[in-house]
Design an enzyme around this catalytic site. Sequence first.
Site, mmCIF file in Angstrom:
data_model
loop_
_atom_site.group_PDB
_atom_site.id
_atom_site.type_symbol
_atom_site.label_atom_id
_atom_site.label_comp_id
_atom_site.label_asym_id
_atom_site.label_seq_id
_atom_site.Cartn_x
_atom_site.Cartn_y
_atom_site.Cartn_z
ATOM 1 C CG ASP A 161 53.029 -5.926 59.521
ATOM 2 O OD1 ASP A 161 52.474 -6.314 58.479
ATOM 3 O OD2 ASP A 161 54.133 -6.358 59.912
ATOM 4 C CG HIS A 215 50.050 -3.685 55.215
ATOM 5 N ND1 HIS A 215 49.336 -4.539 56.022
ATOM 6 C CD2 HIS A 215 51.321 -3.660 55.720
ATOM 7 C CE1 HIS A 215 50.130 -5.018 56.967
ATOM 8 N NE2 HIS A 215 51.335 -4.513 56.803
#
Length: 332
Positions: free
Chosen positions: A108, A309
């Site tokens: 991320d 994610h």
Amino acid sequence: MPALTQMPPLQFAATNGIRMGFYDAGPTDDPWPMVLCHGWPELAFSWRHQIKALSDAGIRVIAPDQRGYGATDRPDAVEAYDIEQLTADLVGLLDHLGIERAIFVGHDWGGFVVWQMPLRHRARVAGVVGINTPHTPRPPADPIALLRHRYGEQMYIIQFQDAGHGPDAVFGSRVQATFEAFMRKPLPRPPAAEAPTAGVGASPKTNLAFPQMVAAYDAAKDPRPSILTPEEMQVFVDTFTRTGFTGGINWYRNMSRNWRRSADIDHTVHVPALMIMAENDAVLPPSACDGMEAIIPDLEKYLVHDSGHWTQQEQPEEVSAKLIEWRRRRFG
């Protein structure tokens, strides 16, 4: 908190004008340690599975709470969170530990940081691993302007530019709901003709309005499986209840500044690199990694199936195994 027993002892380093909390495990004589950099809204704790697996495999791993997070200082000035400061923090951490070069692994926002490390501090970087986050050429225009044009004012990164810290207050007032909403596996994608237009499983554009999603969130109505045990969830909730979210969101508030100040930087990565992609990441899909080879000559790609994610927490064994395999093959 019992879940924190999964982590090595918390240590501290004076680096780049702040005090940084970090965890260190594995043999201290490892010539190629791996520095694990978390994203938003996460912590070094997000790497708990990899810290154990890699250190058990004889690899030294160092996982900091980065600037604005957890046990690390949270300066007031927004400009204190630009990419120059974030990368300098990691250099200072290496200096504190007496490490000349390391392999930097980022997920991320941590991915954006580690891809910048060989561009700004080449002598300190042996290799780079991006998890979900691709490395791309410098955008042709201010990235905030581009995101606003594509997604509109409700897109979460646009909302995060709010100098009044409106999104920070939303998340800070509903910390449990924030992590209940975020830390889940995605549902299987329905056929395009059946795709919903709002709510859980909605189109990526709709779901990018994260503050509104959290404000209206009801965990009892969410069918997605959590990726955290209750004890692990409590680590995130207790930590962010104490620290708030502003430090991490300030990283986003420097995106235009970072873009302006990077005009003279060569974006080619000249170290061995691995890109780990997640099949079902709606925000950073594998397609976002297309063309990376043009600016990373020594690049390998690896796709993790059945992961959204939060890849290193959703599929920890596979991610750890790939990190170990790549590290041994490329660095011994």
